[in-house]
Enzyme design. Structure first.
Site, PDB file in Angstrom:
ATOM      1  N   CYS A 114       0.840  -1.201   0.000  1.00 46.92           N
ATOM      2  CA  CYS A 114       0.000   0.000   0.000  1.00 46.92           C
ATOM      3  C   CYS A 114       0.878   1.256   0.000  1.00 46.92           C
ATOM      4  O   CYS A 114       1.730   1.414   0.870  1.00 46.92           O
ATOM      5  CB  CYS A 114      -0.911  -0.032   1.224  1.00 46.92           C
ATOM      6  SG  CYS A 114      -1.756   1.510   1.550  1.00 46.92           S
ATOM      7  N   ASP A 149      36.461  13.508  51.389  1.00 48.41           N
ATOM      8  CA  ASP A 149      37.707  13.115  50.735  1.00 48.41           C
ATOM      9  C   ASP A 149      37.963  11.626  50.939  1.00 48.41           C
ATOM     10  O   ASP A 149      37.361  10.992  51.808  1.00 48.41           O
ATOM     11  CB  ASP A 149      38.880  13.901  51.335  1.00 48.41           C
ATOM     12  CG  ASP A 149      38.834  15.373  50.936  1.00 48.41           C
ATOM     13  OD1 ASP A 149      38.155  15.694  49.938  1.00 48.41           O
ATOM     14  OD2 ASP A 149      39.465  16.188  51.632  1.00 48.41           O
TER      15      ASP A 149
HETATM   16 ZN    ZN Z   1      -2.465   1.101   3.754  1.00 49.06          ZN
END
Ligand code: ZN
Length: 511
Positions: free
Chosen positions: A85, A325
């Site tokens: 798509c 220290d």
């Molecule tokens: Zn699609």
């Protein structure tokens, strides 16, 4: 023919998947996206009637085929073309189903996180925005429509509607938008990345020189690369004629689908407590000089390593209320600290677990002791640093003097009146701190004679006072100092922090 039918036919002829067609129709009903073929049969019948592209058999085939390798295999066997798509680059078409969710869940489970809820974040390829713009322009022109981008249902929404339910079912935990555990899915589509580059180049490099200069001045986006905001403003800013010259309208149908990667992140967990330090050969943080370790371990590592292991965390950050220290012990109730546990795979939830963790730390070393270990909020580090210089600290210093002193001499030091010291940056820290003169207060002092040349000095001072320098004077750089008050040379042989007067984090009864 009505607008909706025109839209369906146009998008289908451009090989858009059924879910994308529904998106462009603005459908917001979650259920239609789960199974578009069955939920809207009348829409797909249009295609047959108009002699458009054939029924969406391609969709159903691809939907069950999320694996990219398998997809390309299918292609080489000469399967139908145009099956990816162009509107979602295959994301809603072939990566939005039970099989993909199952694969993602397996990967997440392999990372071995503990979580009671989860949230899902999606990062989509930027070219999807470009493609939507081009497709919309094309659709509106050809079909004489006036669709707007805001009418289109976003890909993210559809993906979450369809897959969210499947994730929850598979993880057996609920989705929560405020969850501390995040599953991040990043989709990529290399084949069409060039579309983003084209648009990006157009709005950066190709601008006339004077405009480009302005652009450079106004933003640093060039260095950051294309962002969603930048692409969005380019699409809004350029004319459709200009865009058409740059990018194909409608977008081309890709040959391959999108791929994705997974990254899980658990919010940081914050633990606070107090530590005592019993060694005169231990630095607070790892002490590395020119690539070489000067001390074997450190307070930070003694505390944080067991926590990191227990919570299977990626990293940690240690902060404390001041520091001592290497040769100074911290006694009494200890010094407040906070550990930010970064991206823990195991979550710590109860008081008992904290207690167990504290015991584990204390069992492993006699150099450092931890108490009051507890879970705290995100603002812990800020709380710890709040008003740091106003806080009081108590010390015991063992002082050696050059000429014998009697108790009467020492009484000169005993005071509950505040003494303001002027301290030039000590010689020993000049290599890492700027030269300055700072005022610090001694709130009170008492003494205890040991013998002619040695005595104990107990002091309560403002945080940040250099105690060693107050005792030996630092070649006159701290005024007044113990030597000037006693009128002899003084030196410090041992120093202990006996109290850090900070009432946070709250003390726990059973520590
Ligand atoms: Zn699609």
């Amino acid at each position: 023919m009505d607008d909706e039918s025109k839209t369906v036919l146009m998008l289908r002829s451009l090989r858009c998947c059924q879910r994308c067609v529904l998106r462009y129709l603005g459908r917001k009903n979650i259920h239609v996206y789960a199974n578009p073929l069955e939920s809207c049969p009348s829409l797909w019948k249009l295609e047959d009637g108009e002699g458009g592209p054939k029924q969406a058999s391609t969709d159903s085939e691809v939907v069950h085929n999320p694996d990219q390798a398998e997809q390309s295999e299918l292609k080489s066997e000469g399967s139908k073309d145009g099956e990816i798509c162009p509107a979602c680059l295959g994301i809603l078409q072939s990566l939005c189903d039970e099989r993909t969710v199952d694969k993602i869940c397996c990967d997440v489970e392999a990372l071995n996180y503990d979580f009671k809820t989860y949230m899902l974040t999606l990062t989509l390829p930027l070219q999807l925005d470009i493609r939507q713009h081009c497709l919309l322009t094309h659709l509106n022109e050809i079909c004489k429509l006036s669709l707007k981008s805001t009418d289109i249902t976003p890909i993210k929404d559809v993906f979450k509607w369809v897959c969210g339910r499947l994730f929850s079912y598979r993880f057996k935990v609920k989705f929560s938008p405020k969850s501390s555990f995040e599953v991040g899915l990043s989709f990529e589509h290399h084949e069409t990345q060039g579309e983003v580059d084209t648009l990006y180049d157009e709005i950066t490099d190709k601008e006339p020189a004077h405009k480009r200069q302005k652009f450079w001045k106004n933003s640093h986006k060039k260095k950051e690369g294309p962002t969603k905001q930048l692409i969005g403003s380019a699409l809004r800013g350029l004319t459709s004629r200009h865009l058409k010259r740059l990018l194909p309208h409608p977008p081309v149908i890709p040959q391959s689908g999108s791929s994705y990667s997974i990254e899980c992140l658990h919010e940081s967990v914050f633990l606070a407590g107090r530590y005592t330090k019993h060694s005169r050969h231990l630095s607070q943080t790892p002490w590395i000089l020119e690539g070489e370790r000067k001390t074997e371990s450190s307070v930070e590592e003694h505390i944080c390593k067991p926590i990191q292991e227990a919570l299977r965390a990626a990293d940690y950050r240690f902060a404390s209320s001041g520091r001592e220290d290497v040769d100074v012990r911290t006694l009494g109730r200890g010094r407040p600290f906070v550990v930010e546990v970064v991206n823990p795979r195991k979550n710590i939830v109860c008081v008992e677990e904290c207690k167990g963790l504290q015991e584990e730390i204390n069992k492993r070393t006699s150099d450092v002791g931890v108490r009051d270990l507890q879970i705290v909020g995100k603002d812990a580090t800020m709380k710890l640093k709040e008003g740091e210089t106003e806080k009081k600290k108590s010390y015991m210093a063992l002082v050696r003097v050059a000429s014998p002193v009697c108790q009467e001499d020492l009484d000169k030091l005993n005071t509950d009146q505040e003494i303001v010291l002027k301290q030039k940056t000590p010689i020993r820290v000049l290599h890492r701190r700027p030269l300055a003169t700072r005022e610090r207060s001694v709130h009170s002092m008492t003494t205890e004679r040991v013998d002619d040349l040695n005595f104990k000095l107990f002091l309560c001072t403002q945080a940040g006072t250099y105690i060693k320098e107050f005792v030996h004077g630092d070649l006159g750089r701290t005024q007044p100092n113990v030597g000037t008050i006693l009128n002899t040379d003084a030196d410090i042989t041992e120093l202990d922090v006996t109290a850090v007067h900070v009432d946070w984090p709250p003390e726990l009864d059973d520590s």
